[in-house]
Design an enzyme around this catalytic site. Structure first.
Site, PDB file in Angstrom:
ATOM      1  N   CYS A  49       0.775  -1.183   0.076  1.00 30.20           N
ATOM      2  CA  CYS A  49      -0.093   0.069  -0.056  1.00 30.20           C
ATOM      3  C   CYS A  49       0.894   1.189   0.213  1.00 30.20           C
ATOM      4  O   CYS A  49       0.372   2.259  -0.628  1.00 30.20           O
ATOM      5  CB  CYS A  49      -0.934   0.072   1.254  1.00 30.20           C
ATOM      6  SG  CYS A  49      -0.241  -0.191   2.750  1.00 30.20           S
ATOM      7  N   ASP A 177      -7.912   5.286  -0.866  1.00 27.57           N
ATOM      8  CA  ASP A 177      -7.394   3.982  -0.284  1.00 27.57           C
ATOM      9  C   ASP A 177      -6.777   3.268  -1.511  1.00 27.57           C
ATOM     10  O   ASP A 177      -7.387   2.937  -2.356  1.00 27.57           O
ATOM     11  CB  ASP A 177      -8.369   3.307   0.247  1.00 27.57           C
ATOM     12  CG  ASP A 177      -8.176   2.039   0.970  1.00 27.57           C
ATOM     13  OD1 ASP A 177      -7.032   1.535   0.835  1.00 27.57           O
ATOM     14  OD2 ASP A 177      -8.678   1.432   1.932  1.00 27.57           O
ATOM     15  N   HIS A 179      -5.669  -0.134  -1.150  1.00 28.85           N
ATOM     16  CA  HIS A 179      -5.892  -1.408  -1.009  1.00 28.85           C
ATOM     17  C   HIS A 179      -6.979  -1.979  -1.984  1.00 28.85           C
ATOM     18  O   HIS A 179      -7.098  -3.297  -1.711  1.00 28.85           O
ATOM     19  CB  HIS A 179      -6.244  -1.731   0.340  1.00 28.85           C
ATOM     20  CG  HIS A 179      -5.366  -1.400   1.084  1.00 28.85           C
ATOM     21  ND1 HIS A 179      -5.339   0.291   1.911  1.00 28.85           N
ATOM     22  CD2 HIS A 179      -4.426  -1.895   1.937  1.00 28.85           C
ATOM     23  CE1 HIS A 179      -4.450   0.137   2.686  1.00 28.85           C
ATOM     24  NE2 HIS A 179      -3.612  -1.068   2.737  1.00 28.85           N
TER      25      HIS A 179
END
Length: 219
Positions: A49, A177, A179
């Site tokens: 990440c 994000d 992810h």
């Protein structure tokens, strides 16, 4: 994945967190690409990440430099190139290459400086409860520079891209994000909260946080 296949400026069309007359908002200026788990067919689930957030920041920097007609601007680095660069700079041992070791805001900072000659400011808070006190500094960053920001922590160890700040009855960060796994669309990212306005009260009190703020002004 070729950079043209990546989504661009995914915050466009996202509603503000409040409908309030006194709302104040500062958002990233200029274009960026959304990098996420597996976006280049490289499976980095569970550890990549920080690298993906770094790539998103690099995409913004690269586009700004190309807009300014700079020559020989480095491409957005792959994960292996990032690891090789950190070893070449002496920050990591040779065994770091090919590993699944995480990177944080410091590694992002020195990689951006190494690849693009852009300094970054590191901003540290000891706890998520201190985040409200940093809202003015983050708003000033987006007003002065306009660059996206990386946010990392310890207990809250998930890297995040920060694309904006909003204050109203509460204060919020616009969190991107990295992810996500799969083929994203703007609607998926917005509806499933891969991109969302997160109240600062929702960040963990028992985690410190570091921010990496690229000091390059949007053109």
């Amino acid at each position: 994945m070729d950079v043209q296949e990546l989504l661009t400026d995914v915050h466009h069309g996202l509603a503000l967190p409040e409908d309030h007359a006194s709302l104040s908002t500062c958002i990233v200026i200029g274009s960026y690409k959304y990098y996420h788990y597996g976006c280049d067919k490289f499976d980095d689930r569970g550890w990549g990440c920080g690298y993906r957030t770094l790539q998103t920041l690099c995409s913004w920097i690269r586009l700004q430099k190309l807009k300014d007609n700079e020559k020989n601007v480095n491409k957005v680095p792959s994960l292996p190139v990032i690891q090789q660069g950190l070893v070449a700079m002496g920050d990591k041992p040779d065994t770091f290459i090919g590993s699944r070791n995480w990177i944080g805001s410091f590694e992002v900072c020195i990689t951006i400086d190494h690849l693009y000659d852009v300094p970054c400011k590191i901003m540290h808070i000891n706890s998520g409860r201190e985040l409200q006190s940093k809202i003015p500094a983050l708003m000033e960053h987006f007003q002065q520079f306009g660059s996206p920001v990386m946010m990392g922590g310890d207990t809250d160890s998930s890297s995040k891209g920060i694309l904006g700040v909003c204050t109203g009855t509460k204060s919020y960060l616009l969190v991107l994000d990295p992810h996500f796994w799969g083929t994203p669309t703007n609607s998926i990212l917005h509806e499933d909260k891969w991109l969302s306005w997160k109240p600062v009260d929702d960040f963990l009190e028992d985690s410190f946080y570091n921010f990496c703020l690229p000091q390059l002004k949007a053109r």
